[in-house]
Motif scaffolding. Structure first.
Motif, PDB file in Angstrom:
ATOM      1  N   GLU A  97       0.817  -1.273  -0.122  1.00 41.35           N
ATOM      2  CA  GLU A  97      -0.054   0.151  -0.001  1.00 41.35           C
ATOM      3  C   GLU A  97       0.862   1.304   0.063  1.00 41.35           C
ATOM      4  OE1 GLU A  97      -2.601   0.272   3.614  1.00 41.35           O
ATOM      5  OE2 GLU A  97      -3.300   2.306   2.784  1.00 41.35           O
ATOM      6  N   ILE A 113       1.073   5.691   2.579  1.00 44.70           N
ATOM      7  CA  ILE A 113       0.100   5.487   3.753  1.00 44.70           C
ATOM      8  C   ILE A 113       0.204   6.933   4.497  1.00 44.70           C
ATOM      9  CG2 ILE A 113       0.448   3.063   3.603  1.00 44.70           C
ATOM     10  CD1 ILE A 113       2.667   3.576   6.254  1.00 44.70           C
ATOM     11  N   TYR A 145      -1.599   1.657  11.450  1.00 48.84           N
ATOM     12  CA  TYR A 145      -0.878   0.672  10.881  1.00 48.84           C
ATOM     13  C   TYR A 145      -0.338  -0.462  11.803  1.00 48.84           C
ATOM     14  CZ  TYR A 145      -2.045   2.838   6.416  1.00 48.84           C
ATOM     15  OH  TYR A 145      -2.754   3.078   5.433  1.00 48.84           O
TER      16      TYR A 145
END
Ligand SMILES: [Zn+2]
Length: 268
Positions: free
Chosen positions: A92, A95, A197
């Motif tokens: 990803e 972030i 996260y």
């Protein structure tokens, strides 16, 4: 290469210990001595680290050659994301709203092991490799004066070595790899945490090169960060009639600023 192998070994050992502990937590609650099987897998992981030596060194050198400042780690970001995707990680990008940050994930289930390392350079530290005095490649350009070119290389090497064993042995577990983007600016880690996260992470292992090829583990120093907001309030007075009755808030700000400039090297 000596430090690369040692640091990798450390990350690997800690990762495998974390795996063993997390698995054991579901059982007796005690941490047993490492089993002969775990020892054998650790040795296997170490020899895989050796096999990946050229790959590791190429990463160390490539990231060194980019030498990008915080929030400008564009080539470094592109390079690392590409390697991680080619090796089966889902990445990803961007972030926590930070364009040069990412979270790469491989595997599934527990334990979740996050491997991090800084990626940014520092100003004016462009340097020819292997030269023991300051000899810039590009005069005045940034470079990797603090060794941030090495951590991702050892982390990725460690992750690939462990991943290979996990795939073969069908071991549950998730490996995450993330960059300390703009670390020199204390720029991003708190934002990653705030964005959630690390919510499911069982252990975060952070790699940072040290001088004299030293290696250590356990709680490190320099982890504290205090944010304080000061407010300054003055006192009004008629500046022509009775200036001595006044108190300048701006003067106080400037005096505090000057005062902090002198001891700041002890706190940074
Ligand atoms: Zn650093």
């Amino acid at each position: 290469m000596a430090f690369t192998r040692t640091a990798c070994a450390l990350t690997l050992a800690a990762g495998l210990v974390a795996t063993a502990r997390a698995v054991d937590r579901q059982g007796s609650g005690q941490t047993p001595p490492a089993s002969p099987r775990a020892e054998q897998l650790k040795q296997e992981a170490l020899s895989e680290v050796d096999n990946l030596g050229t790959f590791t060194q190429q990463m160390v050198d490539s990231i060194f050659s980019f030498g990008e400042l915080g929030f400008q780690e564009l080539e470094t970001h592109r390079y690392l994301v590409d390697i991680l995707r080619k090796n089966g990680f889902t990445v990803e990008e961007g972030i926590a709203g930070i364009p040069t940050a990412f979270m790469a994930t491989w595997g599934s289930g527990k334990p979740v092991i996050a491997l991090g390392s800084d990626i940014d350079g520092i100003p004016q530290s462009s340097q020819k490799p292997g030269v023991a005095y300051h000899d810039p490649i590009v005069l005045g350009a940034p470079g990797h004066g603090e060794g941030h070119n090495s951590g991702q290389a050892v982390n990725i090497t460690a992750a690939l070595a462990v991943k290979k064993i996990m795939e073969r042995e069908k071991l549950p577990g998730t490996i995450k790899i993330w960059p300390g983007t703009a670390e020199e600016l204390v720029g991003t880690k708190a934002y990653f945490v705030r964005a959630g996260y690390f919510k499911d992470v069982d252990i975060a292992l952070f790699t940072h090169v040290s001088n004299n090829l030293g290696v250590s583990y356990g709680p490190g120093g320099g982890n504290g960060l205090v944010s304080v907001e000061y407010t300054f309030k003055g006192e009004s007075a008629h500046s022509a009639g009775a200036p001595w009755r006044g108190r300048s808030a701006l003067d106080a700000v400037e005096l505090m600023n000057v005062g902090w400039n002198f001891p700041s090297q002890y706190f940074s």
